[in-house]
Design a protein around this motif. Structure first.
Motif, PDB file in Angstrom:
ATOM      1  N   SER A 199     -36.654  67.138 -74.901  1.00  0.00           N
ATOM      2  CA  SER A 199     -36.519  68.216 -75.875  1.00  0.00           C
ATOM      3  C   SER A 199     -36.480  67.740 -77.324  1.00  0.00           C
ATOM      4  CB  SER A 199     -35.240  69.020 -75.577  1.00  0.00           C
ATOM      5  OG  SER A 199     -34.102  68.153 -75.606  1.00  0.00           O
ATOM      6  N   ARG A 200     -36.345  66.439 -77.538  1.00  0.00           N
ATOM      7  CA  ARG A 200     -36.282  65.926 -78.904  1.00  0.00           C
ATOM      8  C   ARG A 200     -37.386  64.899 -79.135  1.00  0.00           C
ATOM      9  NH1 ARG A 200     -29.803  65.204 -78.604  1.00  0.00           N
ATOM     10  NH2 ARG A 200     -29.753  66.925 -77.112  1.00  0.00           N
ATOM     11  N   PRO A 201     -37.761  64.690 -80.392  1.00  0.00           N
ATOM     12  CA  PRO A 201     -38.858  63.754 -80.661  1.00  0.00           C
ATOM     13  C   PRO A 201     -38.534  62.334 -80.179  1.00  0.00           C
ATOM     14  CG  PRO A 201     -38.363  65.061 -82.610  1.00  0.00           C
ATOM     15  CD  PRO A 201     -37.266  65.326 -81.621  1.00  0.00           C
ATOM     16  N   ILE A 202     -39.524  61.704 -79.566  1.00  0.00           N
ATOM     17  CA  ILE A 202     -39.418  60.311 -79.143  1.00  0.00           C
ATOM     18  C   ILE A 202     -40.427  59.493 -79.934  1.00  0.00           C
ATOM     19  CG2 ILE A 202     -39.710  58.680 -77.224  1.00  0.00           C
ATOM     20  CD1 ILE A 202     -38.914  60.929 -75.322  1.00  0.00           C
ATOM     21  N   VAL A 203     -39.980  58.341 -80.424  1.00  0.00           N
ATOM     22  CA  VAL A 203     -40.860  57.381 -81.091  1.00  0.00           C
ATOM     23  C   VAL A 203     -40.961  56.155 -80.196  1.00  0.00           C
ATOM     24  CG1 VAL A 203     -41.240  55.945 -83.145  1.00  0.00           C
ATOM     25  CG2 VAL A 203     -40.090  58.183 -83.360  1.00  0.00           C
ATOM     26  N   ALA A 204     -42.174  55.708 -79.895  1.00  0.00           N
ATOM     27  CA  ALA A 204     -42.375  54.487 -79.109  1.00  0.00           C
ATOM     28  C   ALA A 204     -43.050  53.447 -79.990  1.00  0.00           C
ATOM     29  CB  ALA A 204     -43.229  54.777 -77.876  1.00  0.00           C
ATOM     30  N   LEU A 205     -42.426  52.285 -80.111  1.00  0.00           N
ATOM     31  CA  LEU A 205     -42.963  51.201 -80.928  1.00  0.00           C
ATOM     32  C   LEU A 205     -43.764  50.267 -80.018  1.00  0.00           C
ATOM     33  CD1 LEU A 205     -39.849  50.519 -83.199  1.00  0.00           C
ATOM     34  CD2 LEU A 205     -41.691  52.222 -83.450  1.00  0.00           C
ATOM     35  N   LEU A 206     -45.068  50.500 -79.957  1.00  0.00           N
ATOM     36  CA  LEU A 206     -45.947  49.796 -79.024  1.00  0.00           C
ATOM     37  C   LEU A 206     -46.406  48.475 -79.631  1.00  0.00           C
ATOM     38  CD1 LEU A 206     -48.066  52.904 -77.909  1.00  0.00           C
ATOM     39  CD2 LEU A 206     -45.833  52.124 -77.064  1.00  0.00           C
ATOM     40  N   ASP A 207     -45.449  47.650 -79.968  1.00  0.00           N
ATOM     41  CA  ASP A 207     -45.706  46.377 -80.638  1.00  0.00           C
ATOM     42  C   ASP A 207     -45.886  45.283 -79.585  1.00  0.00           C
ATOM     43  OD1 ASP A 207     -45.943  44.471 -82.635  1.00  0.00           O
ATOM     44  OD2 ASP A 207     -43.779  44.212 -82.851  1.00  0.00           O
ATOM     45  N   GLY A 208     -46.991  44.540 -79.662  1.00  0.00           N
ATOM     46  CA  GLY A 208     -47.238  43.488 -78.685  1.00  0.00           C
ATOM     47  C   GLY A 208     -47.791  44.047 -77.387  1.00  0.00           C
ATOM     48  N   VAL A 209     -47.533  43.340 -76.285  1.00  0.00           N
ATOM     49  CA  VAL A 209     -48.084  43.718 -74.981  1.00  0.00           C
ATOM     50  C   VAL A 209     -47.473  45.034 -74.503  1.00  0.00           C
ATOM     51  CG1 VAL A 209     -48.266  43.039 -72.552  1.00  0.00           C
ATOM     52  CG2 VAL A 209     -48.532  41.318 -74.355  1.00  0.00           C
ATOM     53  N   THR A 210     -48.329  45.999 -74.228  1.00  0.00           N
ATOM     54  CA  THR A 210     -47.904  47.319 -73.742  1.00  0.00           C
ATOM     55  C   THR A 210     -48.832  47.698 -72.602  1.00  0.00           C
ATOM     56  OG1 THR A 210     -47.178  47.933 -75.977  1.00  0.00           O
ATOM     57  CG2 THR A 210     -47.463  49.718 -74.376  1.00  0.00           C
ATOM     58  N   MET A 211     -48.396  47.450 -71.391  1.00  0.00           N
ATOM     59  CA  MET A 211     -49.273  47.642 -70.242  1.00  0.00           C
ATOM     60  C   MET A 211     -48.534  48.341 -69.106  1.00  0.00           C
ATOM     61  SD  MET A 211     -51.350  43.997 -70.176  1.00  0.00           S
ATOM     62  CE  MET A 211     -52.211  43.424 -71.661  1.00  0.00           C
ATOM     63  N   GLY A 212     -49.285  48.953 -68.207  1.00  0.00           N
ATOM     64  CA  GLY A 212     -48.717  49.538 -66.995  1.00  0.00           C
ATOM     65  C   GLY A 212     -47.517  50.411 -67.275  1.00  0.00           C
ATOM     66  N   GLY A 213     -46.364  50.031 -66.713  1.00  0.00           N
ATOM     67  CA  GLY A 213     -45.145  50.808 -66.879  1.00  0.00           C
ATOM     68  C   GLY A 213     -44.739  50.990 -68.328  1.00  0.00           C
ATOM     69  N   GLY A 214     -45.118  50.066 -69.196  1.00  0.00           N
ATOM     70  CA  GLY A 214     -44.862  50.227 -70.625  1.00  0.00           C
ATOM     71  C   GLY A 214     -45.653  51.388 -71.205  1.00  0.00           C
ATOM     72  N   MET A 215     -46.847  51.583 -70.691  1.00  0.00           N
ATOM     73  CA  MET A 215     -47.651  52.733 -71.104  1.00  0.00           C
ATOM     74  C   MET A 215     -47.034  54.023 -70.574  1.00  0.00           C
ATOM     75  SD  MET A 215     -50.360  52.108 -72.996  1.00  0.00           S
ATOM     76  CE  MET A 215     -51.790  53.106 -72.558  1.00  0.00           C
ATOM     77  N   GLY A 216     -46.451  53.973 -69.380  1.00  0.00           N
ATOM     78  CA  GLY A 216     -45.795  55.154 -68.843  1.00  0.00           C
ATOM     79  C   GLY A 216     -44.688  55.643 -69.757  1.00  0.00           C
ATOM     80  N   LEU A 217     -43.927  54.704 -70.327  1.00  0.00           N
ATOM     81  CA  LEU A 217     -42.879  55.057 -71.284  1.00  0.00           C
ATOM     82  C   LEU A 217     -43.485  55.486 -72.622  1.00  0.00           C
ATOM     83  CD1 LEU A 217     -40.406  52.054 -70.740  1.00  0.00           C
ATOM     84  CD2 LEU A 217     -40.263  54.326 -69.696  1.00  0.00           C
ATOM     85  N   GLY A 218     -44.369  54.658 -73.142  1.00  0.00           N
ATOM     86  CA  GLY A 218     -44.885  54.866 -74.489  1.00  0.00           C
ATOM     87  C   GLY A 218     -45.730  56.110 -74.661  1.00  0.00           C
ATOM     88  N   GLN A 219     -46.528  56.441 -73.654  1.00  0.00           N
ATOM     89  CA  GLN A 219     -47.413  57.597 -73.793  1.00  0.00           C
ATOM     90  C   GLN A 219     -46.663  58.916 -73.739  1.00  0.00           C
ATOM     91  OE1 GLN A 219     -50.693  57.478 -74.730  1.00  0.00           O
ATOM     92  NE2 GLN A 219     -50.098  55.346 -75.018  1.00  0.00           N
ATOM     93  N   ALA A 220     -45.377  58.873 -73.366  1.00  0.00           N
ATOM     94  CA  ALA A 220     -44.565  60.090 -73.356  1.00  0.00           C
ATOM     95  C   ALA A 220     -44.054  60.451 -74.745  1.00  0.00           C
ATOM     96  CB  ALA A 220     -43.385  59.911 -72.404  1.00  0.00           C
ATOM     97  N   ALA A 221     -44.209  59.551 -75.708  1.00  0.00           N
ATOM     98  CA  ALA A 221     -43.617  59.751 -77.034  1.00  0.00           C
ATOM     99  C   ALA A 221     -44.433  60.709 -77.891  1.00  0.00           C
ATOM    100  CB  ALA A 221     -43.472  58.407 -77.743  1.00  0.00           C
ATOM    101  N   ALA A 222     -43.729  61.407 -78.769  1.00  0.00           N
ATOM    102  CA  ALA A 222     -44.397  62.290 -79.729  1.00  0.00           C
ATOM    103  C   ALA A 222     -45.042  61.488 -80.851  1.00  0.00           C
ATOM    104  CB  ALA A 222     -43.385  63.279 -80.310  1.00  0.00           C
TER     105      ALA A 222
END
Length: 382
Positions: A116-139
Motif C-alpha cells: 500500500s505504500r511506495p517501495i524503492v528498490a536500489l538495483l545496484d550491482g548484480v540483480t538476478m532471479g529472486g532479486g528481480m522478484g523483489l526489485g520489480q515489485a517496487a514503484a
C-alpha cells in the motif's frame, strides 16, 4: 529481528542476514549477505515477510527502501545451492522443504507488488532471479552504472520465475523472449530501455541517499519526493547497447517460432555479412540457446507467451507448477551440478537437444499439478 532500530547496536545487528532501520519515516531493509551477493535463503524470505508486515502496520512509515549490502549486488537470486541439496535429499514437502521456499518467496513478492505504500528498490550491482522478484515489485526501481540485471534460470534448468512471466511482459514480445530465454545480462541503461528500471544513475549518487532522506519533507506527493532523493539529478550512467540490436531481436525472436526454429534462424544469419558487434551478438545468443536446458527453453517460451495474458497471481501459480516439475523431474539438479557444484560446465540435459523436446513434454510441465483450491497459492489473488 525483534529489536527496534533505536535499540540495536551496530555490532550485533551485523550478524543478521536482513537489517532494518527507519530514517525520517522511511523503512530501510538491507539484504545483508554481501559475500553471497545477498542471495536469499529461506530464513531471509521469512524475515522479509515479517518486516513487511511490521511496516504495513506502522502508520508513521511513509515508504520502504530495499537495498543490498556491499557494492557488488542488490541480490543475486535465491540460494540455489541450498535448494539443490534439498532436491538431492528428496526434501520437497514440509515447512523447510524446497517447495515451501518457492511458496513463501512468491507470496512475499506478491505482497510487495500489492503493497500500500511506495517501495524503492536500489538495483545496484548484480540483480538476478529472486532479486528481480523483489526489485520489480517496487514503484521506483533505480539502476546504476554497476547494475547487472538478468533472469538466467534456463542455464540451470529452471524458468524465469518470481513473477517474471508477468513483469517481463512489459517489453515487446520479441525482447521478452530474448531476455527470458537467453538470460542476457543487462546494464542499467539497458534495464531502463527494457522497462525493468525507472532510472539509471551513477552508483556514487546513491552513496549519500540517507542524508537526503533525512532532510526530506513528506507533506506532498511521497513518490515525487522519493524520486528527488534517489534519481535527481537524473544523470544517465552511460548509454545502453541493447537498442542497437533491436532489429536482430525482432528478426529472430518471432513469437510464432519454437526455440529450435530460432536457433536455425540464428545459424542461417551467421552465414551473412555482419559488423563485428552484430556477429558477436549472434554468436552469444546462439551459444545460450544451444547450451541451456532444451526442455526449459521450450517451456519458458510457452510460459512467457501465456504470461502476457495472465494476472500477476495467475503467473505465480503457473510458475510454481513449472518449477516443481523442473526440480522434481526435470533438469534443475543437473544444471546446478554442472554450473555451481562440480563446475564442469557440461550438463547432461534430458533430452539433450531441442529437436528431441516433444510438445507433449512441454505441455506436461505447463499443466498444473494441483486442482483449483488445492493449489498452494490459490488464495493469492485473482
Amino acid at each position: 529481528m525483534n529489536a527496534t532500530p533505536a535499540s540495536v547496536s551496530a555490532a550485533p545487528e551485523a550478524e543478521h542476514d536482513v537489517l532494518f532501520r527507519v530514517v525520517n519515516r522511511v523503512a530501510i531493509v538491507t539484504l545483508n549477505r554481501p559475500a553471497a551477493l545477498n542471495a536469499l535463503s529461506h530464513a531471509m524470505v521469512r524475515e522479509l515477510a515479517v518486516l513487511l508486515e511490521r511496516v504495513r502496520s506502522d502508520d508513521d512509515i511513509v515508504a520502504l527502501v530495499l537495498e543490498g549490502a556491499g557494492p557488488k549486488g542488490f541480490c543475486a537470486g535465491g540460494d540455489v545451492r541450498a535448494l539443490y541439496q534439498l532436491a538431492r535429499d528428496k526434501a520437497r514437502d514440509g515447512a523447510n522443504g524446497w517447495q515451501q521456499f518457492f511458496v513463501d518467496e512468491y507470496r512475499l513478492d506478491y505482497r510487495l507488488h500489492t503493497f500500500s505504500r511506495p517501495i524503492v528498490a536500489l538495483l545496484d550491482g548484480v540483480t538476478m532471479g529472486g532479486g528481480m522478484g523483489l526489485g520489480q515489485a517496487a514503484a521506483l526501481r533505480v539502476a546504476t552504472s554497476r547494475t547487472k540485471i538478468a533472469m538466467p534460470e534456463t542455464r540451470i534448468g529452471l524458468l524465469p520465475d518470481v513473477g517474471a512471466t508477468h513483469f517481463l511482459a512489459k517489453m515487446p514480445v520479441e525482447m521478452e523472449l530474448y531476455v527470458g530465454l537467453t538470460g542476457a545480462t543487462l546494464g542499467g541503461a539497458d534495464a531502463v530501455h527494457c522497462r525493468l528500471a525507472d532510472a539509471c544513475v551513477p552508483a556514487e549518487w546513491l552513496d549519500g541517499y540517507e542524508a537526503r532522506l533525512a532532510a526530506a519533507q513528506w507533506t506532498g506527493d511521497v513518490h515525487a519526493a522519493l524520486r528527488e532523493i534517489f534519481v535527481a539529478p537524473c544523470h544517465e550512467a552511460g548509454d545502453g547497447t541493447l537498442a542497437s540490436f533491436a532489429p536482430l531481436i525482432v528478426r529472430h525472436f518471432d513469437r510464432r517460432a519454437r526455440v529450435e526454429q530460432i536457433v536455425a534462424s540464428l545459424r542461417a544469419d551467421l552465414e551473412r555479412e555482419h559488423t563485428q558487434p552484430e556477429r558477436a551478438w549472434l554468436e552469444a545468443t546462439l551459444d545460450a540457446l544451444t547450451h541451456h536446458s532444451p526442455t526449459m527453453l521450450e517451456v519458458t517460451r510457452e510460459a512467457l507467451l501465456r504470461g502476457r495474458q495472465m494476472t500477476l497471481a495467475e503467473s505465480f501459480r503457473m510458475e510454481l507448477g513449472i518449477v516443481g516439475r523442473a526440480i522434481g523431474e526435470g533438469d534443475f539438479c543437473e544444471g546446478v551440478r554442472a554450473h555451481l557444484v562440480d563446475k564442469d560446465r557440461k550438463p547432461r540435459w534430458a533430452p539433450a537437444t531441442l529437436v528431441e523436446v516433444r510438445p507433449e513434454r512441454v505441455q506436461h510441465f505447463l499443466a498444473s499439478p494441483w486442482r483449483g483450491e488445492a493449489h498452494p497459492l490459490a488464495d493469492l489473488g485473482a
